[in-house]
Scaffold this motif. Structure first.
Motif, PDB file in Angstrom:
ATOM      1  N   GLY A 147       7.660  -1.056 -11.905  1.00  0.00           N
ATOM      2  CA  GLY A 147       7.685  -1.699 -10.599  1.00  0.00           C
ATOM      3  C   GLY A 147       9.036  -1.947  -9.977  1.00  0.00           C
ATOM      4  N   ASP A 148      10.093  -2.061 -10.794  1.00  0.00           N
ATOM      5  CA  ASP A 148      11.387  -2.478 -10.248  1.00  0.00           C
ATOM      6  C   ASP A 148      12.056  -1.420  -9.379  1.00  0.00           C
ATOM      7  N   HIS A 149      11.537  -0.202  -9.382  1.00  0.00           N
ATOM      8  CA  HIS A 149      12.059   0.805  -8.454  1.00  0.00           C
ATOM      9  C   HIS A 149      12.037   0.272  -7.021  1.00  0.00           C
ATOM     10  N   ALA A 150      10.930  -0.353  -6.651  1.00  0.00           N
ATOM     11  CA  ALA A 150      10.711  -0.709  -5.243  1.00  0.00           C
ATOM     12  C   ALA A 150      11.772  -1.659  -4.704  1.00  0.00           C
ATOM     13  N   PRO A 151      11.930  -2.868  -5.257  1.00  0.00           N
ATOM     14  CA  PRO A 151      12.914  -3.778  -4.666  1.00  0.00           C
ATOM     15  C   PRO A 151      14.357  -3.375  -4.939  1.00  0.00           C
ATOM     16  N   TYR A 153      15.910  -0.312  -5.268  1.00  0.00           N
ATOM     17  CA  TYR A 153      16.527   0.754  -4.471  1.00  0.00           C
ATOM     18  C   TYR A 153      15.547   1.524  -3.595  1.00  0.00           C
ATOM     19  N   LEU A 154      14.277   1.644  -4.007  1.00  0.00           N
ATOM     20  CA  LEU A 154      13.400   2.622  -3.378  1.00  0.00           C
ATOM     21  C   LEU A 154      12.996   2.234  -1.959  1.00  0.00           C
ATOM     22  N   ILE A 155      12.707   0.961  -1.728  1.00  0.00           N
ATOM     23  CA  ILE A 155      12.395   0.532  -0.361  1.00  0.00           C
ATOM     24  C   ILE A 155      13.597   0.755   0.547  1.00  0.00           C
ATOM     25  N   ASN A 156      14.784   0.406   0.072  1.00  0.00           N
ATOM     26  CA  ASN A 156      15.982   0.602   0.893  1.00  0.00           C
ATOM     27  C   ASN A 156      16.273   2.081   1.122  1.00  0.00           C
ATOM     28  N   LEU A 157      15.937   2.911   0.149  1.00  0.00           N
ATOM     29  CA  LEU A 157      16.120   4.348   0.315  1.00  0.00           C
ATOM     30  C   LEU A 157      15.176   4.887   1.385  1.00  0.00           C
ATOM     31  N   PHE A 169       6.454   7.993  -3.421  1.00  0.00           N
ATOM     32  CA  PHE A 169       6.901   7.358  -4.662  1.00  0.00           C
ATOM     33  C   PHE A 169       6.539   5.870  -4.640  1.00  0.00           C
ATOM     34  N   LEU A 170       6.769   5.221  -3.510  1.00  0.00           N
ATOM     35  CA  LEU A 170       6.409   3.809  -3.387  1.00  0.00           C
ATOM     36  C   LEU A 170       4.904   3.607  -3.548  1.00  0.00           C
ATOM     37  N   GLU A 171       4.122   4.445  -2.905  1.00  0.00           N
ATOM     38  CA  GLU A 171       2.669   4.310  -3.012  1.00  0.00           C
ATOM     39  C   GLU A 171       2.211   4.518  -4.451  1.00  0.00           C
ATOM     40  N   TYR A 172       2.778   5.496  -5.116  1.00  0.00           N
ATOM     41  CA  TYR A 172       2.459   5.736  -6.525  1.00  0.00           C
ATOM     42  C   TYR A 172       2.787   4.506  -7.363  1.00  0.00           C
ATOM     43  N   THR A 173       3.934   3.901  -7.082  1.00  0.00           N
ATOM     44  CA  THR A 173       4.359   2.708  -7.816  1.00  0.00           C
ATOM     45  C   THR A 173       3.360   1.570  -7.644  1.00  0.00           C
ATOM     46  N   PHE A 174       2.989   1.275  -6.410  1.00  0.00           N
ATOM     47  CA  PHE A 174       2.118   0.127  -6.170  1.00  0.00           C
ATOM     48  C   PHE A 174       0.666   0.403  -6.543  1.00  0.00           C
ATOM     49  N   ASP A 175       0.230   1.633  -6.434  1.00  0.00           N
ATOM     50  CA  ASP A 175      -1.109   1.966  -6.922  1.00  0.00           C
ATOM     51  C   ASP A 175      -1.188   1.784  -8.436  1.00  0.00           C
ATOM     52  N   THR A 176      -0.114   2.149  -9.135  1.00  0.00           N
ATOM     53  CA  THR A 176      -0.072   1.978 -10.589  1.00  0.00           C
ATOM     54  C   THR A 176      -0.118   0.498 -10.955  1.00  0.00           C
ATOM     55  N   ILE A 177       0.647  -0.317 -10.239  1.00  0.00           N
ATOM     56  CA  ILE A 177       0.651  -1.760 -10.494  1.00  0.00           C
ATOM     57  C   ILE A 177      -0.726  -2.353 -10.207  1.00  0.00           C
ATOM     58  N   ASN A 222       6.427  -7.706  -2.928  1.00  0.00           N
ATOM     59  CA  ASN A 222       6.589  -6.277  -2.663  1.00  0.00           C
ATOM     60  C   ASN A 222       5.287  -5.589  -2.280  1.00  0.00           C
ATOM     61  N   LEU A 223       4.157  -6.116  -2.720  1.00  0.00           N
ATOM     62  CA  LEU A 223       2.876  -5.593  -2.233  1.00  0.00           C
ATOM     63  C   LEU A 223       2.761  -5.762  -0.721  1.00  0.00           C
ATOM     64  N   MET A 224       3.225  -6.903  -0.214  1.00  0.00           N
ATOM     65  CA  MET A 224       3.142  -7.137   1.228  1.00  0.00           C
ATOM     66  C   MET A 224       4.108  -6.246   1.998  1.00  0.00           C
ATOM     67  N   ARG A 225       5.238  -5.937   1.414  1.00  0.00           N
ATOM     68  CA  ARG A 225       6.144  -4.979   2.058  1.00  0.00           C
ATOM     69  C   ARG A 225       5.476  -3.604   2.117  1.00  0.00           C
ATOM     70  N   MET A 226       4.925  -3.185   0.978  1.00  0.00           N
ATOM     71  CA  MET A 226       4.295  -1.866   0.919  1.00  0.00           C
ATOM     72  C   MET A 226       3.102  -1.776   1.857  1.00  0.00           C
ATOM     73  N   ASN A 227       2.386  -2.873   2.013  1.00  0.00           N
ATOM     74  CA  ASN A 227       1.206  -2.862   2.879  1.00  0.00           C
ATOM     75  C   ASN A 227       1.566  -2.591   4.333  1.00  0.00           C
ATOM     76  N   SER A 228       2.794  -2.898   4.716  1.00  0.00           N
ATOM     77  CA  SER A 228       3.224  -2.598   6.082  1.00  0.00           C
ATOM     78  C   SER A 228       3.609  -1.134   6.250  1.00  0.00           C
ATOM     79  N   LEU A 229       3.805  -0.433   5.144  1.00  0.00           N
ATOM     80  CA  LEU A 229       4.107   0.995   5.205  1.00  0.00           C
ATOM     81  C   LEU A 229       2.832   1.822   5.121  1.00  0.00           C
TER      82      LEU A 229
END
Length: 445
Positions: A147-151, A153-157, A169-177, A222-229
């Motif tokens: 999960g730590d990819h997202a906060p 570096y990955l969201i900023n990338l 990649f972000l979607e894969y991360t949060f679906d896995t979580i 981070n789920l709420m951040r991803m939900n906006s994407l």
């Protein structure tokens, strides 16, 4: 480095950008290893400096990870450079990011059962190597590796590039979580450690069957951040579940603040989740609570979330800021007094730098102003000539709900500039042979 880059984004002060760029260059020169044969980038665990002599340490020196390449060290090596890339578009930074992600995909990823392994052998680069048994890390997965990819570096990338492969990649991360971390039939806390097949690992090192309170809050944020994407009902339901359970299970309802590590389950006759070691409160866990409840309020408009955010912020501001000597305390006791013994008396260490405290400054300002109080904000960038693809500078301060903010004004080198997309939050940069200073105004709708 992350802190300096974030400070520049908010203030435009050149000294902060200078610090971010010099820091990034230091990391590239001293802590980065480029493998020409594999075309991959690795990051050293540390440096041992004796006079003019510098010895690079590839494998971890920490007991939990000894003689291995833990993924979280590779992940967090990208935090500062990626935030700096958002400001400058330096192509050398993008090269390092891409080659480090290639390392993740080639050696850490479990292509069969999903997710990423937490450690690999430094010689064979095998996550299943018997040498990893010494730290009980063979073929294991955990929150940090998944999960730590997202906060970090990955969201900023994604914010800097808008590229679909990073959104994927972000979607894969949060679906896995969402698929593997929930364990609400047994505990109000997520399950954080796993064997290769995703069965629960409740015997690892210090964690055993204990919960890190801040990791639960970090997931909700981070789920709420991803939900906006890429909106999914499952993301919102999971975030709401965490937000509803955590105050009673992980916070101090009498004095304020959030605890560190507690038992995941109650023993017979118990009403409260036992402290694993102590009742102290760490600075970074307060950050997760503040940001989680702020973004929940900003997106879902529930006033109860705002109450929790303000309570957490009040405790942090009252007790964690050293108003005499500056910076932020690592830990405070349950009553808020600073805990100044052992390594925890330091304000800088292998686990504490500027990342969490400045991330809190940056994103709490973004959520408070743009989502809650509806106040415009200015942000600053200094793109290098030809740094960003197609001369597109993306200026969204975070992943916010689509249509919640607009880009309403742009200045380049102090002069108004009108070639920008207000709804998609990007500036079409003019051709230039020098760095441009760009100021943008983001306004809530």
């Amino acid at each position: 480095v992350y802190g300096f880059a974030s400070a520049y984004l908010m203030t435009g002060e050149e000294r902060f950008l200078e610090g971010a760029e010099i820091g990034t260059e230091y990391l590239r020169e001293h802590v980065r290893f480029y493998d020409n044969d594999e075309d991959l980038v690795y990051w050293y665990h540390g440096l041992q400096v004796s006079g003019e002599r510098e010895q690079k340490l590839l494998t971890s020196e920490f007991g939990d990870d000894y003689d291995s390449l833990p993924m979280y060290e590779q992940i967090y090596a990208l935090a500062g450079p990626t935030q700096t890339y958002r400001v400058t578009g330096d192509p050398r930074i993008m090269f390092d990011i891409e080659k480090t992600i290639d390392l993740f995909e080639k050696y850490y990823k479990d292509d069969e059962k999903g997710g990423y392994f937490s450690h690999i052998d430094p010689i064979t680069l095998d996550p299943r190597s018997n040498t990893l048994d010494k730290g009980n890390n063979r073929a294991k997965k955990n929150w940090n590796s998944v999960g730590d990819h997202a906060p970090a570096y990955l969201i900023n990338l994604w914010l800097a590039t808008g590229e679909e492969k990073y959104a994927d990649f972000l979607e894969y991360t949060f679906d896995t979580i969402e698929q593997h971390f929930q364990d609400y039939d047994n505990s109000p806390f997520v399950q954080e450690r796993f064997f290769e097949d995703w069965s629960h690992d409740k015997s690892w090192g210090w964690q055993q069957d204990n919960a890190v309170v801040g990791h639960n809050l970090k997931i909700a944020w981070n789920l709420m951040r991803m939900n906006s994407l890429r909106p999914k009902d499952e993301y919102v339901a999971f975030a709401r579940k965490i937000a509803g359970l955590m105050p009673e299970a992980g916070s101090d309802r009498q004095r304020g603040g959030w605890y560190d590590v507690v038992a995941r389950t109650l023993a017979p006759g118990e009403e409260y989740y036992r402290f694993t070691w102590h009742d102290r409160k760490a600075w970074w866990q307060q950050e997760q609570a503040i940001l989680a409840y702020m973004i929940l309020k900003g997106v879902l408009k529930d006033d109860e979330y705002l109450l929790h955010a303000r309570e957490a912020a009040a405790f942090y501001n009252a007790h964690f800021l050293d108003r005499d000597d500056g910076a932020v305390y690592f830990n405070v006791m349950a009553n808020g007094l600073p805990y100044l013994l052992g390594n925890e008396r330091f304000k800088g260490s292998h686990s504490m730098s500027g990342y969490h405290s400045t991330e809190l400054c940056y994103l709490s300002a973004v959520y408070t102003n743009l989502l809650i109080n509806k106040v415009p904000m200015n942000f600053y960038f200094k793109p290098k000539p030809g740094g960003f693809k197609d001369n597109i500078l993306r200026v969204s301060p975070d992943i916010l709900p689509k249509g919640s903010v607009r880009l309403t004004a742009v200045e380049i080198d102090g002069k108004p500039y009108d070639n920008f997309n207000a709804d998609e939050l990007y500036v079409k940069l003019p051709a230039a042979d020098r760095d441009l200073k760009v100021k943008v105004t983001i306004t809530p709708v």
